[in-house]
Design an enzyme around this catalytic site. Structure first.
Site, PDB file in Angstrom:
ATOM      1  CG  ASP A  37      57.443 101.368  -7.192  1.00 27.61           C
ATOM      2  OD1 ASP A  37      56.715 100.479  -6.721  1.00 27.61           O
ATOM      3  OD2 ASP A  37      57.389 101.739  -8.386  1.00 27.61           O
ATOM      4  CG  ASP A 179      53.972  97.020  -9.336  1.00 26.90           C
ATOM      5  OD1 ASP A 179      54.459  97.556 -10.350  1.00 26.90           O
ATOM      6  OD2 ASP A 179      54.379  97.250  -8.181  1.00 26.90           O
TER       7      ASP A 179
HETATM    8  C1  DX5 Z   1      59.043  97.111  -9.241  1.00 32.26           C
HETATM    9  C2  DX5 Z   1      58.058  98.185  -8.908  1.00 32.26           C
HETATM   10  C3  DX5 Z   1      57.185  98.585 -10.031  1.00 32.26           C
HETATM   11  C4  DX5 Z   1      57.920  99.214 -11.173  1.00 32.26           C
HETATM   12  C5  DX5 Z   1      57.048  99.237 -12.381  1.00 32.26           C
HETATM   13  O1  DX5 Z   1      59.726  96.770  -8.098  1.00 32.26           O
HETATM   14  O2  DX5 Z   1      57.213  97.750  -7.881  1.00 32.26           O
HETATM   15  O3  DX5 Z   1      56.143  99.437  -9.574  1.00 32.26           O
HETATM   16  O4  DX5 Z   1      58.321 100.513 -10.906  1.00 32.26           O
HETATM   17  O5  DX5 Z   1      57.816  99.673 -13.437  1.00 32.26           O
HETATM   18  P1  DX5 Z   1      57.659  99.019 -14.889  1.00 32.26           P
HETATM   19  O6  DX5 Z   1      56.289  99.378 -15.353  1.00 32.26           O
HETATM   20  O7  DX5 Z   1      58.742  99.661 -15.666  1.00 32.26           O
HETATM   21  O8  DX5 Z   1      57.850  97.533 -14.732  1.00 32.26           O
HETATM   22 ZN    ZN Z   2      55.485  98.978  -7.428  1.00 31.70          ZN
END
Ligand code: DX5
Ligand code: ZN
Length: 228
Positions: A37, A179
């Site tokens: 990310d 996601d």
């Molecule tokens: C949010 C990101 C995600 C996040 C997912 O902006 O795009 O990829 O890191 O993390 P979790 O699984 O904790 O929601």
């Molecule tokens: Zn992400």
């Protein structure tokens, strides 16, 4: 044989003092890829990390890498990530008026291209480009932070896009990635909604430091759901 949904781990909530250890304890060949990310503090409030960290992770990893660009200027960033050898670029439709040029640059470099859509964005924003995409990343949280609760309504977008493709007779294979907020207890929901891979951040990088065991457990859980 039914295809098994794969996990794309997001490292946002990992222990950054131990990047190598964290990467090696989680990685296994059954994972889809690393989901990295990239946040610029503008498109989303937080700043995460940039090309240097991605390059370091690439140097110690044996699975593909996708970068999820949460940046206001994807035009300036895409080539830089292509140059360091990532396998897939994910760009937000909200960040760009027309992704056509970025799609062709990415494909010319033999890399995959995905569009991400935020919870408040309707699928009409991306349908025009569907035939050129390798993946749609359906955001099930407002981007910016790991560890948020899933907005389950967003999952319906997968069906909407599949219906659109059927209607328009678009038959190219495309991945549907979920996601945000994916946890053990909503895996079944994601899979029945049509996910091909799921991003898991805080479900893996959490207080339970036995990462390997956590990932194997989640992979087994997914296998069980997919084979039923
Ligand atoms: C949010 C990101 C995600 C996040 C997912 O902006 O795009 O990829 O890191 O993390 P979790 O699984 O904790 O929601
Ligand atoms: Zn992400």
């Amino acid at each position: 044989m039914k295809s098994i949904v794969k996990i794309a781990p997001s490292i946002l909530t990992m222990d950054y003092l131990q990047i190598e250890k964290e990467i090696k304890s989680v990685e296994n060949p059954e994972l889809a890829c690393w989901h990295l990310d990239i946040m610029d503090g503008n498109f989303v409030p937080q700043i995460s990390f940039g090309q240097d960290i991605v390059e370091k992770i690439k140097s110690i990893s044996n699975i593909p890498i996708e970068v999820h660009l949460m940046v206001v200027n994807p035009h300036e960033q895409v080539q830089k990530f292509i140059d360091i050898g990532v396998d897939k670029i994910i760009v937000h439709i909200e960040a760009i008026a027309d992704p056509s040029e970025l799609i062709s640059i990415t494909h010319k470099n033999n890399k995959e291209f995905a569009l991400a859509i935020n919870p408040e964005t309707s699928v009409e924003a991306i349908t025009k480009y569907i035939g050129e995409l390798n993946q749609v990343t359906v955001m099930t949280v407002h981007p910016g932070f790991g560890g948020q609760k899933m907005i389950t309504n967003s999952l319906e977008k997968i069906k909407e896009i599949k219906d659109f493709m059927r209607k328009k007779k678009i038959e190219i294979p495309i991945n549907f990635q979920v996601d945000g907020g994916v946890k053990e207890d909503n895996l079944e929901l994601c899979i029945s909604a049509g996910a091909s891979n799921v991003v898991m951040g805080s479900a893996i990088f959490n207080d339970d430091l036995d990462r390997q065991n956590t990932v194997h457990y989640l992979q087994e859980k997914i296998r069980g759901i997919c084979e039923n």
